[in-house]
Design a protein around this motif. Structure first.
Motif, PDB file in Angstrom:
ATOM      1  N   UNK A  44     131.328  23.439 124.163  1.00  0.00           N
ATOM      2  CA  UNK A  44     129.945  23.845 123.930  1.00  0.00           C
ATOM      3  C   UNK A  44     128.925  22.813 124.379  1.00  0.00           C
ATOM      4  N   UNK A  45     129.205  21.534 124.206  1.00  0.00           N
ATOM      5  CA  UNK A  45     128.202  20.511 124.523  1.00  0.00           C
ATOM      6  C   UNK A  45     128.645  19.568 125.633  1.00  0.00           C
ATOM      7  N   UNK A  46     129.782  19.838 126.256  1.00  0.00           N
ATOM      8  CA  UNK A  46     130.290  18.953 127.293  1.00  0.00           C
ATOM      9  C   UNK A  46     129.464  18.996 128.560  1.00  0.00           C
ATOM     10  N   UNK A  47     129.476  17.901 129.280  1.00  0.00           N
ATOM     11  CA  UNK A  47     128.777  17.801 130.552  1.00  0.00           C
ATOM     12  C   UNK A  47     129.719  18.258 131.663  1.00  0.00           C
ATOM     13  N   UNK A  48     129.205  19.059 132.572  1.00  0.00           N
ATOM     14  CA  UNK A  48     130.014  19.562 133.671  1.00  0.00           C
ATOM     15  C   UNK A  48     130.031  18.558 134.815  1.00  0.00           C
ATOM     16  N   UNK A  49     131.244  18.171 135.222  1.00  0.00           N
ATOM     17  CA  UNK A  49     131.426  17.256 136.340  1.00  0.00           C
ATOM     18  C   UNK A  49     132.467  17.870 137.266  1.00  0.00           C
ATOM     19  N   UNK A  50     132.090  18.078 138.523  1.00  0.00           N
ATOM     20  CA  UNK A  50     132.985  18.677 139.524  1.00  0.00           C
ATOM     21  C   UNK A  50     133.549  20.020 139.060  1.00  0.00           C
TER      22      UNK A  50
END
Length: 156
Positions: A97-103
């Protein structure tokens, strides 16, 4: 107290050759980072505004954590195995829910300037939980139950 400290870090319980080889590899990696991003404007190898400086900082933090882990009595790992496991599973749910999207993968939690990937902690806590589970069961009674510990972090 001192006797207890010495017994935990005694030569008989710690493989010092492996630690030496590991330290040499880490040092070689750090020097390679320094060589790869060298800039005459930032000539100090200890400059933490550069990648090699931040790597040195993380190497120091990791060494502190490794020594701390060695000094903690094994009974605490036994007691905390399952609670730590379930806490890390909850953190994995929070990442959805709160994670940062990387690649293209949402698997990082940002805490100020620090990015953490909770899956790295889950590897450790899953191993700890499995070890605790398997130590409290007779060998013949271990069937598919360990699979129930491994499956939650694997699902996605």
């Amino acid at each position: 107290m001192e006797n207890n400290f010495n017994s935990r870090l005694s030569v008989g319980r710690v493989d010092w050759w492996s630690i030496l080889i590991y330290a040499i590899l880490v040092l070689a990696g750090w020097l390679n980072i320094y060589a790869a991003v060298y800039d005459e404007m930032h000539w100090s190898i200890f400059d933490i505004s550069q990648r090699y400086g931040m790597q040195l900082l993380w190497m120091g933090v990791s060494a502190f954590l490794a020594i701390s882990i060695l000094l903690i009595d094994a009974k605490y790992y036994h007691i905390l195995a399952f609670p730590l496991y379930w806490i890390t599973i909850l953190i994995l749910i929070v990442v959805l829910f709160v994670g940062k999207e990387v690649n293209g993968a949402r698997s990082w939690i940002m805490i100020g300037p620090i990015a953490l990937q909770p899956t790295e902690f889950v590897k450790f806590t899953t191993s700890l939980a499995l070890a605790r589970y398997m130590t409290k069961r007779p060998t013949r009674s271990i069937t598919r139950s360990p699979t129930m510990l491994i499956c939650p972090p694997c699902g996605r």
